[in-house]
Motif scaffolding. Sequence first.
Motif, mmCIF file in Angstrom:
data_model
loop_
_atom_site.group_PDB
_atom_site.id
_atom_site.type_symbol
_atom_site.label_atom_id
_atom_site.label_comp_id
_atom_site.label_asym_id
_atom_site.label_seq_id
_atom_site.Cartn_x
_atom_site.Cartn_y
_atom_site.Cartn_z
ATOM 1 N N GLN A 288 0.833 -1.203 0.000
ATOM 2 C CA GLN A 288 0.000 0.000 0.000
ATOM 3 C C GLN A 288 0.873 1.261 0.000
ATOM 4 O O GLN A 288 0.583 2.241 -0.688
ATOM 5 C CB GLN A 288 -0.913 0.017 1.218
ATOM 6 N N THR A 300 -6.865 -2.499 -2.086
ATOM 7 C CA THR A 300 -6.533 -3.321 -0.931
ATOM 8 C C THR A 300 -7.782 -4.051 -0.458
ATOM 9 O O THR A 300 -8.796 -3.416 -0.132
ATOM 10 C CB THR A 300 -5.963 -2.460 0.213
ATOM 11 N N THR A 305 -7.196 -0.666 7.247
ATOM 12 C CA THR A 305 -5.758 -0.516 7.027
ATOM 13 C C THR A 305 -5.144 0.251 8.177
ATOM 14 O O THR A 305 -5.740 1.194 8.710
ATOM 15 C CB THR A 305 -5.456 0.197 5.698
ATOM 16 N N ASN A 316 -4.217 4.442 -2.788
ATOM 17 C CA ASN A 316 -4.819 3.210 -2.289
ATOM 18 C C ASN A 316 -6.342 3.323 -2.194
ATOM 19 O O ASN A 316 -6.874 4.322 -1.714
ATOM 20 C CB ASN A 316 -4.236 2.902 -0.899
#
Length: 365
Positions: A288, A300, A305, A316
């Motif tokens: 990432q 992702t 995250t 991302n």
Amino acid sequence: MKVLSIVGARPNFIKVAPIHAVFQKHRDMESRIVHTGQHYDDQMSGIFFDQLNLPRPDYFLGINNGSHTEQTAGIMLQFEKVIHTEKPDMVLVVGDVNSTLACALVAAKEQVPVVHVEAGLRSGDRRMPEEINRIMTDSISDQLFVTEQAAVDNLRKENIPAEKIHFTGNVLIDSLVRYRAKASELKISEQLNLRTRSYVLMTMHRPANVDNEKSLRQVIEIIKCVAGDVPVVFPLHPRTLKNIAAFGLKNEVERIRGLQIMRPLGYLEFLNLMDNAALVITDSGGVQEETTFLNVPCITLRESTERPVTVEVGTNNLLNTLDKEVVRPAMESILGGSPKIGKIPYLWDGQAAERIVAILREKYI
């Protein structure tokens, strides 16, 4: 000043390499590397030492199997012997793997200062073993070096004293800056008969995605969906490969048209593929960050995250699903010419290791 730097898994090597290189510039600092063995085969560790110009480890602990508890305990028992032999002035740990926590715990119990690089990252999901490792390591570290503002905020919420927290940038990016040109000289795309920006690079290894048959089948369906439109390159993590075989999915995966399966790649090879991809689909934390710096679109596939700057500032796209019908439009939008426009986060400039070592020298020498 004698420093023991701990490495155990692939991301650790990438992060320790630039710090070790800066340590080597100072005659009054001695840098020794301890490899716990968490990733131990040549493709998962040996090639990284060669490509990142790291010396062979001063110690190899050889702890590479068992449950999370067994692995952590095994590393602790062996690292305690190293501490007693070396009597270091400092132990430096990076990231969030079992090796990070295990060695930090031993050092703290032996009254050796602990330095945590890449501190303060939080996903908010304590089902992730890495989240437990992050929280516990930060709580016992003497100096904490962070990569983004959210990490500073997290540590302050956890009542870590401000004087222990240092916003120095991202050493993962230090290695990328140093080796990007060298990686660009490789001809990986040509060897795979792929044109630049004409393929999707994919990685999947998180237990939540590959350790049970239902989620792994969903990942395979996503691969089929993507590969139907654009070539997919998929370097297989050993865990993913093992589970594909265990669930009887090997033949199904091998029959997917447009999919090129590869064994784990060296750092330079993977960087080359990432830098030239049209899109990266991953569940990796470091990827990432790397795609954000490279300005390569990233999807992702995780619920959360611990690196929010990659979403807020970078390229991302966080998708909390393994549903191919949700992934497909996100992919089509990116490949159709509407990628997210990102920028490089603050202090991701290739100089983080210099700032870290300067602070350590100011505080301890």
